[in-house]
Design a protein around this motif. Sequence first.
Motif, PDB file in Angstrom:
ATOM      1  N   ALA A 149       0.832  -1.203   0.000  1.00  0.00           N
ATOM      2  CA  ALA A 149       0.000   0.000   0.000  1.00  0.00           C
ATOM      3  C   ALA A 149       0.868   1.255   0.000  1.00  0.00           C
ATOM      4  O   ALA A 149       0.569   2.227  -0.696  1.00  0.00           O
ATOM      5  N   ILE A 150       1.956   1.230   0.775  1.00  0.00           N
ATOM      6  CA  ILE A 150       2.853   2.396   0.817  1.00  0.00           C
ATOM      7  C   ILE A 150       3.473   2.606  -0.568  1.00  0.00           C
ATOM      8  O   ILE A 150       3.566   3.741  -1.056  1.00  0.00           O
ATOM      9  N   MET A 151       3.873   1.495  -1.222  1.00  0.00           N
ATOM     10  CA  MET A 151       4.479   1.636  -2.546  1.00  0.00           C
ATOM     11  C   MET A 151       3.499   2.272  -3.516  1.00  0.00           C
ATOM     12  O   MET A 151       3.847   3.183  -4.284  1.00  0.00           O
ATOM     13  N   ILE A 152       2.231   1.815  -3.470  1.00  0.00           N
ATOM     14  CA  ILE A 152       1.223   2.393  -4.366  1.00  0.00           C
ATOM     15  C   ILE A 152       0.962   3.854  -3.987  1.00  0.00           C
ATOM     16  O   ILE A 152       0.867   4.739  -4.846  1.00  0.00           O
ATOM     17  N   GLY A 153       0.889   4.122  -2.675  1.00  0.00           N
ATOM     18  CA  GLY A 153       0.654   5.493  -2.213  1.00  0.00           C
ATOM     19  C   GLY A 153       1.762   6.438  -2.660  1.00  0.00           C
ATOM     20  O   GLY A 153       1.494   7.559  -3.111  1.00  0.00           O
ATOM     21  N   LEU A 154       3.015   5.979  -2.584  1.00  0.00           N
ATOM     22  CA  LEU A 154       4.144   6.815  -3.013  1.00  0.00           C
ATOM     23  C   LEU A 154       4.118   6.995  -4.533  1.00  0.00           C
ATOM     24  O   LEU A 154       4.362   8.094  -5.039  1.00  0.00           O
ATOM     25  N   ALA A 155       3.798   5.900  -5.251  1.00  0.00           N
ATOM     26  CA  ALA A 155       3.769   5.975  -6.716  1.00  0.00           C
ATOM     27  C   ALA A 155       2.700   6.946  -7.201  1.00  0.00           C
ATOM     28  O   ALA A 155       2.840   7.564  -8.253  1.00  0.00           O
ATOM     29  N   LEU A 156       1.610   7.088  -6.432  1.00  0.00           N
ATOM     30  CA  LEU A 156       0.565   8.036  -6.819  1.00  0.00           C
ATOM     31  C   LEU A 156       0.854   9.428  -6.268  1.00  0.00           C
ATOM     32  O   LEU A 156       0.659  10.436  -6.939  1.00  0.00           O
ATOM     33  N   GLY A 157       1.318   9.462  -5.011  1.00  0.00           N
ATOM     34  CA  GLY A 157       1.416  10.733  -4.294  1.00  0.00           C
ATOM     35  C   GLY A 157       2.591  11.604  -4.708  1.00  0.00           C
ATOM     36  O   GLY A 157       2.440  12.826  -4.853  1.00  0.00           O
ATOM     37  N   ILE A 158       3.781  10.998  -4.923  1.00  0.00           N
ATOM     38  CA  ILE A 158       4.960  11.834  -5.221  1.00  0.00           C
ATOM     39  C   ILE A 158       4.842  12.499  -6.600  1.00  0.00           C
ATOM     40  O   ILE A 158       4.986  13.718  -6.691  1.00  0.00           O
ATOM     41  N   PRO A 159       4.558  11.732  -7.677  1.00  0.00           N
ATOM     42  CA  PRO A 159       4.385  12.424  -8.963  1.00  0.00           C
ATOM     43  C   PRO A 159       3.248  13.448  -8.919  1.00  0.00           C
ATOM     44  O   PRO A 159       3.370  14.537  -9.489  1.00  0.00           O
ATOM     45  N   GLY A 160       2.165  13.099  -8.225  1.00  0.00           N
ATOM     46  CA  GLY A 160       1.042  14.033  -8.099  1.00  0.00           C
ATOM     47  C   GLY A 160       1.464  15.317  -7.411  1.00  0.00           C
ATOM     48  O   GLY A 160       1.124  16.419  -7.846  1.00  0.00           O
ATOM     49  N   GLY A 161       2.231  15.173  -6.337  1.00  0.00           N
ATOM     50  CA  GLY A 161       2.697  16.346  -5.602  1.00  0.00           C
ATOM     51  C   GLY A 161       3.654  17.185  -6.440  1.00  0.00           C
ATOM     52  O   GLY A 161       3.612  18.421  -6.411  1.00  0.00           O
TER      53      GLY A 161
ATOM     54  N   MET B 112      -3.658  -9.672  -2.996  1.00  0.00           N
ATOM     55  CA  MET B 112      -3.242  -8.446  -2.323  1.00  0.00           C
ATOM     56  C   MET B 112      -3.472  -7.202  -3.173  1.00  0.00           C
ATOM     57  O   MET B 112      -3.531  -6.096  -2.652  1.00  0.00           O
ATOM     58  N   LEU B 113      -3.579  -7.387  -4.511  1.00  0.00           N
ATOM     59  CA  LEU B 113      -3.596  -6.254  -5.424  1.00  0.00           C
ATOM     60  C   LEU B 113      -4.674  -5.229  -5.068  1.00  0.00           C
ATOM     61  O   LEU B 113      -4.379  -4.046  -4.852  1.00  0.00           O
ATOM     62  N   LEU B 114      -5.934  -5.690  -4.968  1.00  0.00           N
ATOM     63  CA  LEU B 114      -7.017  -4.747  -4.737  1.00  0.00           C
ATOM     64  C   LEU B 114      -6.975  -4.112  -3.355  1.00  0.00           C
ATOM     65  O   LEU B 114      -7.074  -2.897  -3.241  1.00  0.00           O
ATOM     66  N   PRO B 115      -6.815  -4.915  -2.284  1.00  0.00           N
ATOM     67  CA  PRO B 115      -6.720  -4.256  -0.975  1.00  0.00           C
ATOM     68  C   PRO B 115      -5.570  -3.253  -0.909  1.00  0.00           C
ATOM     69  O   PRO B 115      -5.730  -2.168  -0.337  1.00  0.00           O
ATOM     70  N   ALA B 116      -4.417  -3.595  -1.528  1.00  0.00           N
ATOM     71  CA  ALA B 116      -3.291  -2.659  -1.498  1.00  0.00           C
ATOM     72  C   ALA B 116      -3.622  -1.399  -2.291  1.00  0.00           C
ATOM     73  O   ALA B 116      -3.267  -0.291  -1.887  1.00  0.00           O
ATOM     74  N   LEU B 117      -4.339  -1.579  -3.401  1.00  0.00           N
ATOM     75  CA  LEU B 117      -4.728  -0.422  -4.213  1.00  0.00           C
ATOM     76  C   LEU B 117      -5.677   0.490  -3.430  1.00  0.00           C
ATOM     77  O   LEU B 117      -5.513   1.720  -3.401  1.00  0.00           O
ATOM     78  N   VAL B 118      -6.662  -0.127  -2.770  1.00  0.00           N
ATOM     79  CA  VAL B 118      -7.630   0.662  -1.995  1.00  0.00           C
ATOM     80  C   VAL B 118      -6.908   1.443  -0.893  1.00  0.00           C
ATOM     81  O   VAL B 118      -7.132   2.644  -0.709  1.00  0.00           O
ATOM     82  N   LEU B 119      -6.014   0.766  -0.166  1.00  0.00           N
ATOM     83  CA  LEU B 119      -5.284   1.448   0.910  1.00  0.00           C
ATOM     84  C   LEU B 119      -4.317   2.477   0.336  1.00  0.00           C
ATOM     85  O   LEU B 119      -4.138   3.556   0.901  1.00  0.00           O
ATOM     86  N   GLY B 120      -3.675   2.127  -0.799  1.00  0.00           N
ATOM     87  CA  GLY B 120      -2.751   3.063  -1.438  1.00  0.00           C
ATOM     88  C   GLY B 120      -3.456   4.344  -1.830  1.00  0.00           C
ATOM     89  O   GLY B 120      -2.926   5.448  -1.629  1.00  0.00           O
ATOM     90  N   ILE B 121      -4.677   4.223  -2.370  1.00  0.00           N
ATOM     91  CA  ILE B 121      -5.437   5.419  -2.753  1.00  0.00           C
ATOM     92  C   ILE B 121      -5.772   6.246  -1.515  1.00  0.00           C
ATOM     93  O   ILE B 121      -5.754   7.472  -1.551  1.00  0.00           O
ATOM     94  N   SER B 122      -6.045   5.580  -0.404  1.00  0.00           N
ATOM     95  CA  SER B 122      -6.426   6.344   0.780  1.00  0.00           C
ATOM     96  C   SER B 122      -5.227   7.022   1.443  1.00  0.00           C
ATOM     97  O   SER B 122      -5.409   8.005   2.154  1.00  0.00           O
ATOM     98  N   ILE B 123      -3.996   6.531   1.227  1.00  0.00           N
ATOM     99  CA  ILE B 123      -2.859   7.227   1.836  1.00  0.00           C
ATOM    100  C   ILE B 123      -2.129   8.126   0.851  1.00  0.00           C
ATOM    101  O   ILE B 123      -1.235   8.869   1.233  1.00  0.00           O
ATOM    102  N   ALA B 124      -2.520   8.081  -0.444  1.00  0.00           N
ATOM    103  CA  ALA B 124      -1.867   8.950  -1.424  1.00  0.00           C
ATOM    104  C   ALA B 124      -2.096  10.441  -1.144  1.00  0.00           C
ATOM    105  O   ALA B 124      -1.148  11.221  -1.276  1.00  0.00           O
TER     106      ALA B 124
END
Lengths: 322, 294
Positions: free
Chosen positions: A112-124, A189-201
Amino acid sequence: MGAFGRHPVARRFGEAAVTLVGVSILTFVLLRVVPGDQITAAYGTAAGDLSPEQLQALEAYYGVNEPLLSQYLGWLGGVLTGNLGVSATSHLSVLSMTAQSLPNTVELAVLAIMIGLALGIPGGMLAASRPGRARDQISQVTSLVALSVPSFLLAAVVSSWLVNTVGWYPNGEGYRTLSEDPGLNLQQMLLPALVLGISIAPPILQTTRAAILTVRSEDYVRTARAKGVSGRRLQVRHILRNALIPVVTMSGLQFGFLLGGALVVEQIFAIPGIGRQVLLGLEQKEYAVVQSTVLVIAVMFVLVNLLTDVLYRLVDPRVRVQ
Amino acid sequence: MSAAADMHGVPEVPTTRAAGRWAKAFRTPSGIVGLVLMALVTVLALLAAVGVGQDPAAQDVQAALQGPSGSHWFGTDQFGRDIFARVCAGLANSLRVALVSVTVAAIGGVLLGILAGYYQGVLDRVVGVITNVLFAFPSLLLALALAATLHRSWLTVAIAIAVVYLPIFARVARGPVLTLRHAEYVLAATAVGRSRLSTLFEHVLPNILGILVVQVTLSLSWAILTEAALSFLGFGTPPPAASLGGMVYAAQTLSSVAPWMLFAPGVALILAVVGLNLLGDGLRAALDPRGTNQ
């Protein structure tokens, strides 16, 4: 907290130690206020039929006839020697249950952290590149919406859509750990990690944006510009590298949060993690399991935060000087 | 205390111009949209509270699991209850839990925070330990543990959420007080013979109200989310009372036969939370110009 010396790291360790004592007291008290004591929990309505002698014997067995303080110390002594109690339903020790469930939660949190970083850093970075303009506004609104959609709702929508429309249900034959079946495990793990990743992005995006905007106006960036450094080299070596320090801290906090906060998503996607262990314990009224598991989560949360804080001081020399 | 709490500067909110600032909050795009959404949500909740429209508890097994129609705009649930009526009742429940929990958390937390920041010493250390201990639990887990061990009702859910958010208010209030206690007008008030306690409430507290209002707005949205998550897990507002989280749970289990059930409670939940977050954003832009509040 002058008692723990002047050095900030020593003080931080002292603070964490005091917090852990408080955490153990609060966790202990939580079990004591449970409606109905352990005897009622273990025997259900049959507890009402017990004779006074039987009740006394059981009270001595569970140790509830002792003063609160000695009960607490006895419990704490057990916990410190690795005795976290035993589940009455499965007859497994909480320690071995935790040893099975914790890796699943850690894996989920890391993904989830990896997905959150992959979404959040480029977005920021995108938002900070033109502050106040369209792309900034769009990323702000997107992150606000992502922040406002509860993870259980997103999980419920995604999982029912996949099951009903796509017919994809990787959890159908039960959960497989990463070592048992890596391919299936990652699908599960894919979907739960994606859902959590979106919530921490969103918090990662906001932190990245704010950090880049702060770093961009620093003197050393102006010096680098004056020296003729430009383009990608300036963005990556001079701005991004320095801006990532608070992002790392934020990720550490989010990781700690995910260790205990992933319980809703674990429940929906049937991942036997540590959060689900708490929920199952509550459903089966296994308060000893709940108590120990909550304690484990809180202790990890404190330790992860402590580690993040100490790492932050190591990475950023300016904090050390202050 | 974390670095974040200590970074709070003195909020630049002159009390005499407070009215102008408030008006400004509702001229920003996010403030306006937030206000409109919250007005909509409040009206729907009030409809349920005064009993306009269909009865959210009325069961009609003949009409169970019907899709959206003229008589049931968003369909019916497994007991044939009107989903729109239950969403309104659920919103009323969400707002009730959020208002009670945030009021308790704000009053308790702000009192602890400003007293600790102003008087320092032992009191500050004790409050520091309490907030650290409460922060050591992931918020949903703590709320869950509290709600599950207490007798189940909407009020205990509200109290559990209040306990979780109390330390946040204590921290947010304490930070600026640390700076304000050395402000000249605070020293002046003490110098002309005001007692320290009355100085705290007459001169220090009004100056952190801006930050607190923003925090209250954002906390309301978190409280709504937490109540919904608890109800979703089966430890929140007990049935048969309507709760948005409970409705989402029922909809998820019945999604193969009645996919429309998820729509109304999901959208209502998002509208309420987005509305409060936008309102908080607008208020922050107007009342906390430095944007120090995280």
